[in-house]
Design a protein around this motif. Structure first.
Motif, mmCIF file in Angstrom:
data_model
loop_
_atom_site.group_PDB
_atom_site.id
_atom_site.type_symbol
_atom_site.label_atom_id
_atom_site.label_comp_id
_atom_site.label_asym_id
_atom_site.label_seq_id
_atom_site.Cartn_x
_atom_site.Cartn_y
_atom_site.Cartn_z
ATOM 1 N N ARG A 3 -3.017 -0.273 -11.468
ATOM 2 C CA ARG A 3 -4.298 -0.826 -11.019
ATOM 3 C C ARG A 3 -4.225 -1.349 -9.592
ATOM 4 O O ARG A 3 -5.241 -1.441 -8.911
ATOM 5 C CB ARG A 3 -4.738 -1.953 -11.952
ATOM 6 N N CYS A 34 -2.449 0.066 -7.227
ATOM 7 C CA CYS A 34 -2.121 1.172 -6.315
ATOM 8 C C CYS A 34 -3.364 2.012 -6.048
ATOM 9 O O CYS A 34 -3.473 3.164 -6.509
ATOM 10 C CB CYS A 34 -1.008 2.028 -6.912
ATOM 11 N N THR A 35 -4.290 1.468 -5.299
ATOM 12 C CA THR A 35 -5.554 2.164 -5.079
ATOM 13 C C THR A 35 -5.393 3.388 -4.184
ATOM 14 O O THR A 35 -6.225 4.286 -4.212
ATOM 15 C CB THR A 35 -6.572 1.200 -4.448
ATOM 16 N N GLY A 36 -4.312 3.432 -3.394
ATOM 17 C CA GLY A 36 -4.104 4.573 -2.509
ATOM 18 C C GLY A 36 -3.082 5.562 -3.031
ATOM 19 O O GLY A 36 -2.688 6.485 -2.300
ATOM 20 N N ASP A 77 0.861 -1.183 0.000
ATOM 21 C CA ASP A 77 0.000 0.000 0.000
ATOM 22 C C ASP A 77 0.898 1.234 0.000
ATOM 23 O O ASP A 77 1.582 1.520 0.981
ATOM 24 C CB ASP A 77 -0.889 -0.024 1.240
#
Length: 295
Positions: A275, A277-279, A251
């Protein structure tokens, strides 16, 4: 040099910078033996670039004021261990240690209460690395367990650095042999470059596995420096796409993404990473003309 160094050791109270340039062939340099480094009790910084000459560490003495030690292009010889010389009992103020292009060091064991930065680059023949440094903030280990394009050994590393904030690890990271300890304060991670397509080069395949192993060790990191490499010069036809080997990333909020495309598209491989690396809040892209690897 053997006569001059002890005189310098008695007089210097600040920095020593010694760079030797010679056209002597390697085999003659080896036959000339080794210099013994005196104990510089009052030196604050020592930088030695010896063009492959041999160097032995002093068997006794305290480098009482030494904060910075840099050794480059040196063949370490003799019974005295470098780790003993740079550990706290004999180097109580050492804050920065840099070894580059050195050989003759099979075992490096350091116990330092003061060390803040440590960089090991191409320490040829290193077999064991043990570091206990409670104040260490930055650690870089690059191509110390490899030689050229051949993997020599499985490294045995044991790192205890609970305050570490920045880690660059370009070597094997198999948990069976590489114990990195708890690094709860780690903020920045840099891994081996990842090769996008399968090659006949077995070393590159191993380096990909080193990269993915290291990524799996961490769940939360502020910034990640990641390098994507496409070394294929011809049109991509039947080459296996390797990005699917990366199934997850820590994360992160900041990614430094370095890309070596050699004229090929980098979009699918980059999106594969993004894709996950949502944060992510910040992205830095660098396009490189050649592969970023230590020689």
């Amino acid at each position: 040099m053997a006569a001059w160094l002890p005189i310098a050791a008695r007089r210097i109270s600040g920095d020593l910078l010694l760079v030797l340039q010679t056209n002597i062939p390697d085999y003659e340099v080896w036959e000339r033996g080794a210099l013994e480094l005196p104990c510089f009790e009052n030196a604050t910084s020592i930088t030695l670039e010896l063009e492959g000459l041999g160097l032995t560490m002093p068997p006794s003495g305290i480098f009482a004021r030494l904060t910075n030690l840099q050794l480059g292009c040196i063949r370490l010889r003799g019974p005295s261990m470098l780790g003993e010389a740079v550990s706290s009992p004999r180097c109580p103020a050492l804050q920065k240690l840099t070894l580059s292009g050195t050989s003759g060091l099979g075992n490096l064991t350091i116990h330092s209460e003061s060390l803040l930065e440590m960089t090991l680059t191409r320490v040829h023949g290193l077999q064991q690395l043990n570091v206990t440094a409670p104040t260490l903030k930055q650690l870089e280990v690059l191509s110390c367990f490899t030689k050229g394009r051949m993997i020599l050994i499985l490294p045995v590393a044991n790192i205890s650095a609970p305050q570490l904030e920045s880690l660059m690890w370009w070597d094997d990271s198999d948990p069976k042999f590489t114990q990195l300890g708890k690094m709860e304060n780690l903020q920045c991670l840099s891994t081996f470059p990842f090769t996008i397509y399968e090659e006949t080069d077995h070393v590159r395949e191993l380096q990909n596995s080193y990269c993915t192993r290291l990524l799996r060790r961490f769940e939360l990191i502020h910034s990640l420096r990641f390098q994507l490499v496409n070394d294929l010069e011809d049109i991509i036809t039947n080459q296996q796409y390797l990005m699917e080997d990366i199934t997850g990333l820590p994360d992160i909020t900041f990614m430094f993404l370095d890309i070596t495309g050699n004229g090929h598209s980098f979009v699918p491989s980059s999106f594969h990473l993004l894709r996950m690396c949502t944060g992510l809040r910040k992205l830095s892209l660098t396009f490189c003309g050649t592969t970023i690897r230590p020689e």
